[in-house]
Design a protein around this motif. Sequence first.
Motif, mmCIF file in Angstrom:
data_model
loop_
_atom_site.group_PDB
_atom_site.id
_atom_site.type_symbol
_atom_site.label_atom_id
_atom_site.label_comp_id
_atom_site.label_asym_id
_atom_site.label_seq_id
_atom_site.Cartn_x
_atom_site.Cartn_y
_atom_site.Cartn_z
ATOM 1 N N THR A 337 -65.836 109.673 7.711
ATOM 2 C CA THR A 337 -64.381 109.611 7.603
ATOM 3 C C THR A 337 -63.963 109.511 6.139
ATOM 4 N N ARG A 351 -55.690 96.741 6.314
ATOM 5 C CA ARG A 351 -55.856 97.821 7.288
ATOM 6 C C ARG A 351 -54.677 98.791 7.235
ATOM 7 N N ALA A 353 -53.921 102.890 9.117
ATOM 8 C CA ALA A 353 -54.440 104.052 9.843
ATOM 9 C C ALA A 353 -53.658 105.325 9.539
ATOM 10 N N THR A 365 -65.762 105.279 6.404
ATOM 11 C CA THR A 365 -66.787 104.747 7.300
ATOM 12 C C THR A 365 -67.643 105.883 7.837
ATOM 13 N N TYR A 367 -69.920 107.038 10.922
ATOM 14 C CA TYR A 367 -70.199 106.754 12.325
ATOM 15 C C TYR A 367 -71.445 107.529 12.728
ATOM 16 N N SER A 369 -74.559 108.403 15.644
ATOM 17 C CA SER A 369 -75.075 108.388 17.011
ATOM 18 C C SER A 369 -76.493 108.930 16.983
ATOM 19 N N ARG A 440 -72.294 104.003 17.081
ATOM 20 C CA ARG A 440 -71.372 103.014 16.539
ATOM 21 C C ARG A 440 -70.102 102.972 17.394
ATOM 22 N N ASP A 441 -69.528 101.774 17.541
ATOM 23 C CA ASP A 441 -68.279 101.633 18.284
ATOM 24 C C ASP A 441 -67.229 102.581 17.727
ATOM 25 N N GLY A 442 -66.595 103.320 18.613
ATOM 26 C CA GLY A 442 -65.568 104.260 18.193
ATOM 27 C C GLY A 442 -66.092 105.636 17.836
ATOM 28 N N PHE A 443 -67.427 105.819 17.945
ATOM 29 C CA PHE A 443 -68.019 107.095 17.530
ATOM 30 C C PHE A 443 -67.413 108.279 18.278
ATOM 31 N N ASP A 445 -64.573 108.882 19.710
ATOM 32 C CA ASP A 445 -63.219 109.264 19.302
ATOM 33 C C ASP A 445 -63.215 109.897 17.914
ATOM 34 N N VAL A 446 -63.982 109.319 16.991
ATOM 35 C CA VAL A 446 -64.024 109.863 15.627
ATOM 36 C C VAL A 446 -64.670 111.242 15.631
#
Length: 453
Positions: A337, A351, A353, A365, A367, A369, A440-443, A445-446
């Motif tokens: 990202t 933070r 977005a 970040t 991400y 998998s 990773r959490d949120g992978f 969607d990203v």
Amino acid sequence: MTSLSLFEPHLYQAGPLTSSSGVLAPAEVASTAALESFRATPRKSLNFGLGVDSTALILAIIDDPAAFGIAKDFSDFSIVTAMTGFEFPDTVADVEDHVLPLLREKGIRYTQVARAGRKDSAGVAVLSDSTNPGKVFSQGPWTLMDEMEENGTVPQYAGGHVCSQKHKAFPIERLQLQQSGGQTVGKLFGYNSDELKRAVKANKFQARRNRTAGRETFALDYPLLRLGWGRGDVQGYVKDRLGIDMSKSYCPVCPFSGVCSPQQDHLKRLRKYPDLAARVLRLEYVAMALNDNMSLYKEDTLFRRITDDQNNEALTQLNARLDTETWAVYRLRRAYTPGRRPECKTTHGDRCAKPECRDTSIKGTVYRSVETVRTGSRTQAGAFLRNAAAALGRPVEHSTKAHGLGIDRVHTRVRPDPKTYGTVEDFYVTAPAGVQDKARDGFADVWAALAPQ
């Protein structure tokens, strides 16, 4: 070297540590308030890392506990070690042969702890808690290498001693906080005068923990820093007292091994224990198969250093492991990202977005998998990768640029520019099996947002 008389109470005193070259320790490390805070605690402990520095401190405390604000019968004092599960055997032998007998003689309580599992919620395993210790229990339920091998990574050079925080600081502090009854615990560290930065960093971490807890949980003190004892001083002192050339304790997989011990001494140690070297070499190979940049050292590989050192036994054991163990074909996906613009952090706080606040030239970040597609022998994994490459219409890329043994991959998505973010990569690679499937959490969607359709 420094005279032992420096441990007398009237000479071991508060205030900045000075020498002929000037002040060595700033007030935040060697202040009167810090020393008084430590001495006022009802329970005092020493973090024993099993190496020469903390051994020197143990010997000095045994000689004159009152000089350190410790009861003469050691009733308010204990020693604690957090086991990472991956120590050099000579370290364990030196402690069992030379340090534990002294603790037994004085009836000093010695507690050995380790992480009980991968997650903090698993808590702490007490391996031994005794005033009559006879053995170093160097391996607990969940070790540093368990974590590294399941993640397919080596300890990170960037970001400081994260593995030490997880496998040393966490189990010790969790146990001591449970036992403290809400009282401040005094804690001694054996950082020598060459390690001032470590003490300053430890104080900063502790101040942060105190703010979170709303009270002073631990009062820290660094006697070797106060006394100006460097590495040569502690080594000479231990040699005079115990008759051994004791090494500094560190994990064979430590990326700071060139700092913990001179590099030539470290390589000599790996020649002495080629099986440990082979295990770390295997870990580094797996990590670099998943990520070319995941070498053990910041700008170098352990494989190159071992090869240049002609440690043929370690290399032979590595190749034997790679030829006989189960291999896997992994699918690796990463989404990079874009990072936040500096002005966004100033204007919008911690933070934000908003897409317009992102800059593709700034790393955000990553991400990741990882999925195991197939397992089998090394030959079978290689054949599967070649067949997959043919089916996908992609070449098998065999590269020795990052690792001398060579790594085989098939890319389906390649980042157009490694310095541009908001991009993805996707490839298949062969390597020894054992890395756990994980994203990773949120992978998801990203990936869906960044991956080309």
